[in-house]
Design a protein around this motif. Structure first.
Motif, PDB file in Angstrom:
ATOM      1  N   CYS A  72       0.823  -1.216   0.000  1.00  0.00           N
ATOM      2  CA  CYS A  72       0.000   0.000   0.000  1.00  0.00           C
ATOM      3  C   CYS A  72       0.857   1.266   0.000  1.00  0.00           C
ATOM      4  N   PRO A  75       1.503   5.658   4.217  1.00  0.00           N
ATOM      5  CA  PRO A  75       0.370   6.592   4.151  1.00  0.00           C
ATOM      6  C   PRO A  75       0.693   7.974   4.696  1.00  0.00           C
ATOM      7  N   TYR A  88       3.959  -1.602   5.508  1.00  0.00           N
ATOM      8  CA  TYR A  88       2.951  -1.015   4.631  1.00  0.00           C
ATOM      9  C   TYR A  88       2.438  -1.982   3.573  1.00  0.00           C
ATOM     10  N   ASN A  93      -1.752  -2.984   9.705  1.00  0.00           N
ATOM     11  CA  ASN A  93      -2.453  -1.765  10.104  1.00  0.00           C
ATOM     12  C   ASN A  93      -1.469  -0.668  10.493  1.00  0.00           C
ATOM     13  N   ILE A 110      -5.948   2.548  10.232  1.00  0.00           N
ATOM     14  CA  ILE A 110      -6.262   2.206   8.849  1.00  0.00           C
ATOM     15  C   ILE A 110      -5.598   0.883   8.505  1.00  0.00           C
ATOM     16  N   HIS A 111      -6.156   0.192   7.514  1.00  0.00           N
ATOM     17  CA  HIS A 111      -5.754  -1.174   7.173  1.00  0.00           C
ATOM     18  C   HIS A 111      -5.350  -1.243   5.702  1.00  0.00           C
ATOM     19  N   CYS A 112      -4.248  -1.909   5.427  1.00  0.00           N
ATOM     20  CA  CYS A 112      -3.824  -2.144   4.040  1.00  0.00           C
ATOM     21  C   CYS A 112      -4.640  -3.320   3.514  1.00  0.00           C
ATOM     22  N   TRP A 118      -5.170   1.703   1.222  1.00  0.00           N
ATOM     23  CA  TRP A 118      -5.518   1.915   2.621  1.00  0.00           C
ATOM     24  C   TRP A 118      -7.024   2.111   2.736  1.00  0.00           C
TER      25      TRP A 118
END
Length: 208
Positions: A72, A75, A88, A93, A110-112, A118
């Motif tokens: 991801c 972020p 990531y 998370n 937030i979650h990949c 994300w």
């Protein structure tokens, strides 16, 4: 001519599944959701032409592929906040906190996901307004300064930054008492206007 079943890579499935395969058989590997393949998905059992016969005399025409987690990317961290988590790729998370004096607006974690995205953008850390403060990084909201006090700037991080309002005195953080002057009596052979004894009040006296 036969080939032994290829070693199944992590996070993958293979079809058809057998113990041995004969010349010309093929197998197809697929990665689980959230993983991408590096290598060739389809393998074919062929004759071993290396001059060395191993097992049934066959070999697979390509190396077994691998399945790598989708990425991801970083972020980022919000201004006046911090990010906890430095992995990531799926399925990890990232958790956010805001510095003292700021409240978090948005997703705290937030979650990949399996698509390499994300689940939410990074949150925003919003400063407590003037007259309010927040002394920790918890999810609690801003606290109002005690009566007759205020903060000088937004984003204040402690009760000690609440100072007395104009016309009041006391320790930082309160309590603050209104400043008063001694009441004035009427002078002999004179008069005085009706007035108050608070900071900034003006009394005028005159003689007969």
């Amino acid at each position: 001519i036969t080939c032994e079943a290829p070693t199944l890579p992590r996070h993958s499935t293979m079809a058809p599944m057998r113990e041995t395969y004969v010349f010309g058989n093929t197998v197809r590997l697929e990665c689980e959701p959230g993983f991408t393949m590096e290598g060739t998905a389809t393998l074919e059992c062929q004759a071993n032409t290396d001059g060395v016969t191993i097992g049934g005399g066959g070999k697979w025409n390509n190396e077994v592929p691998t399945c790598k987690a989708v990425i991801c990317g970083d972020p980022g961290a919000p201004e006046n906040g911090a990010k906890d988590g430095h992995v990531y790729f799926y399925p990890h998370n990232v958790t956010y906190t805001c510095f003292a004096g700021y409240i978090l607006r948005g997703a705290r974690q937030i979650h990949c996901d399996r698509n390499g995205a994300w689940t939410a953008p990074p949150p925003v850390c919003e400063a407590c307004p003037v007259g309010w403060y927040k002394s920790d990084t918890s999810e609690s909201g801003c606290m109002r300064c005690p009566p007759n006090t205020h903060t000088v700037t937004e984003g204040s991080s402690s009760l000690g930054q609440c100072v007395c309002d104009r016309g009041y005195k006391g320790p930082t953080g309160g309590p603050c008492q209104e400043i008063e002057c001694p009441s004035l009596g009427t002078p002999a052979h004179g008069s005085i206007t009706e007035c108050d004894n608070k900071l900034g009040d003006v009394c005028q006296a005159s003689c007969e």
